[in-house]
Write a protein that holds these residues in place. Structure first.
Motif, mmCIF file in Angstrom:
data_model
loop_
_atom_site.group_PDB
_atom_site.id
_atom_site.type_symbol
_atom_site.label_atom_id
_atom_site.label_comp_id
_atom_site.label_asym_id
_atom_site.label_seq_id
_atom_site.Cartn_x
_atom_site.Cartn_y
_atom_site.Cartn_z
ATOM 1 N N SER A 75 0.419 4.022 1.820
ATOM 2 C CA SER A 75 0.649 4.617 3.139
ATOM 3 C C SER A 75 1.855 4.001 3.847
ATOM 4 O O SER A 75 2.722 4.719 4.365
ATOM 5 C CB SER A 75 -0.595 4.449 4.013
ATOM 6 N N ARG A 104 -4.869 -4.972 3.888
ATOM 7 C CA ARG A 104 -6.305 -4.861 4.168
ATOM 8 C C ARG A 104 -6.853 -3.459 3.899
ATOM 9 O O ARG A 104 -7.955 -3.313 3.359
ATOM 10 C CB ARG A 104 -6.575 -5.245 5.621
ATOM 11 N N HIS A 105 -6.089 -2.421 4.282
ATOM 12 C CA HIS A 105 -6.609 -1.064 4.127
ATOM 13 C C HIS A 105 -5.466 -0.068 4.265
ATOM 14 O O HIS A 105 -4.543 -0.274 5.055
ATOM 15 C CB HIS A 105 -7.681 -0.775 5.180
ATOM 16 N N GLU A 106 -5.550 1.032 3.518
ATOM 17 C CA GLU A 106 -4.514 2.065 3.588
ATOM 18 C C GLU A 106 -4.389 2.641 5.000
ATOM 19 O O GLU A 106 -3.288 2.950 5.464
ATOM 20 C CB GLU A 106 -4.820 3.190 2.592
ATOM 21 N N LEU A 107 -5.503 2.801 5.695
ATOM 22 C CA LEU A 107 -5.459 3.372 7.038
ATOM 23 C C LEU A 107 -4.673 2.475 7.987
ATOM 24 O O LEU A 107 -3.905 2.966 8.825
ATOM 25 C CB LEU A 107 -6.878 3.590 7.580
ATOM 26 N N ILE A 108 -4.835 1.165 7.852
ATOM 27 C CA ILE A 108 -4.076 0.236 8.693
ATOM 28 C C ILE A 108 -2.583 0.389 8.414
ATOM 29 O O ILE A 108 -1.755 0.411 9.336
ATOM 30 C CB ILE A 108 -4.539 -1.214 8.460
ATOM 31 N N THR A 111 -1.208 -4.638 6.160
ATOM 32 C CA THR A 111 -1.165 -3.501 5.237
ATOM 33 C C THR A 111 -1.971 -3.764 3.975
ATOM 34 O O THR A 111 -2.423 -2.819 3.316
ATOM 35 C CB THR A 111 0.286 -3.157 4.862
ATOM 36 N N GLY A 159 0.809 -1.208 0.000
ATOM 37 C CA GLY A 159 0.000 0.000 0.000
ATOM 38 C C GLY A 159 0.841 1.255 0.000
ATOM 39 O O GLY A 159 2.010 1.262 0.409
#
Length: 269
Positions: free
Chosen positions: A37, A231-235, A229, A35
């Motif tokens: 992030s 799973r989602h950019e925020l994570i 990582t 990702g």
């Protein structure tokens, strides 16, 4: 270690041209799948390690002529500027990156350059410092890998510096578009090209794959990072933010670390 089959099967020009044409971000030049992030946090670590290695291994003479090889999105060109260097040139294998770099760094010469290719295609200029970061372990063909170091040595003035990152592992690991070579092999190629290491430090401890460690704890940790990582950019952002301060402390420890290394070499006169 010989790897001719892998090198013949893998077309680096096509791979990187397609990858950078699809997305021109730190995530596209970094670890695919982690990702954007988390990759940004990884590059924040790279920046700190790189700036410190240049200051300690090269010095403060910002009048030096610098060439960055494999400039990608221009991350290390910006790092050189941050250090105060102004006589900069960049390069990349792909036309996708070269076009973007020329549009962004309008006063900086940008070359399209295959560092493992024909030495007659190299720029005529010679440089006080050449950097090649996060590139060499993607040169999977051994002949091209050796040629890359001879080409790099040719671009560096006698007595000048080469700054690179490599994995330098205890046991070689082969992948389709990445090869982790042994410390001995990297040292042999450097010596053959007339390049003498003067500084080596860890690039990562916890925020990159522990390719140079058999630690079950580290390998389980990295598997967890990859799974979270994805799973989602925020994570990815939260995980990177949490680990970043610890990582900055760990990369200052003596030793080579469990992951990639930054190495400063001098070209023999």
């Amino acid at each position: 270690m010989s790897n001719p089959v892998k090198g013949e099967e893998f077309d680096p020009n096509r791979y990187w041209e397609e990858r950078l044409s699809d997305a021109y971000t730190l995530g596209s030049v970094g670890w695919a799948g982690l990702g954007e992030s988390f990759n940004r946090w990884m590059y924040a670590v790279r920046r700190r390690v790189f700036l410190r290695a240049v200051r300690d291994g090269v010095g403060e003479s910002t009048r030096a002529r610098v060439l960055d090889v494999g400039s990608g999105t221009g991350f290390y060109l910006r790092a050189w500027r941050e250090l105060g260097f102004r006589d900069l040139s960049g390069s990349d294998l792909t036309s996708a990156a070269v076009t973007r770099l020329r549009g962004t760094f309008t006063v900086t010469p940008i070359h399209q350059l295959d560092i493992g290719g024909d030495p007659d295609q190299l720029p005529d200029d010679r440089y006080d410092i050449v950097s090649i970061m996060d590139v060499l372990y993607h040169v999977v063909d051994d002949r091209r890998y050796t040629q890359a170091f001879h080409n790099l040595a040719r671009l560096v003035k006698p007595g000048g510096a080469l700054i690179l990152s490599e994995n330098c592992v205890q046991r070689p690991q082969l992948g389709r578009h990445q090869v982790s070579r042994s410390r001995g092999e990297v040292e042999d190629v450097l010596r053959e090209a007339g390049l003498v290491p003067v500084l080596q430090r860890p690039m990562f401890f916890l925020m990159n794959a522990p390719v140079d460690s058999d630690s079950r704890v580290l390998n389980r940790w990295w598997s967890t990072v990859v799974n979270l990582t994805a799973r989602h950019e925020l994570i990815g952002w939260l995980l990177g933010a949490a680990v970043f301060p610890l990582e900055l402390m760990l990369v200052r420890l003596p030793g080579t670390g469990p992951s990639s290394k930054i190495i400063v070499c001098r070209r023999q006169t």
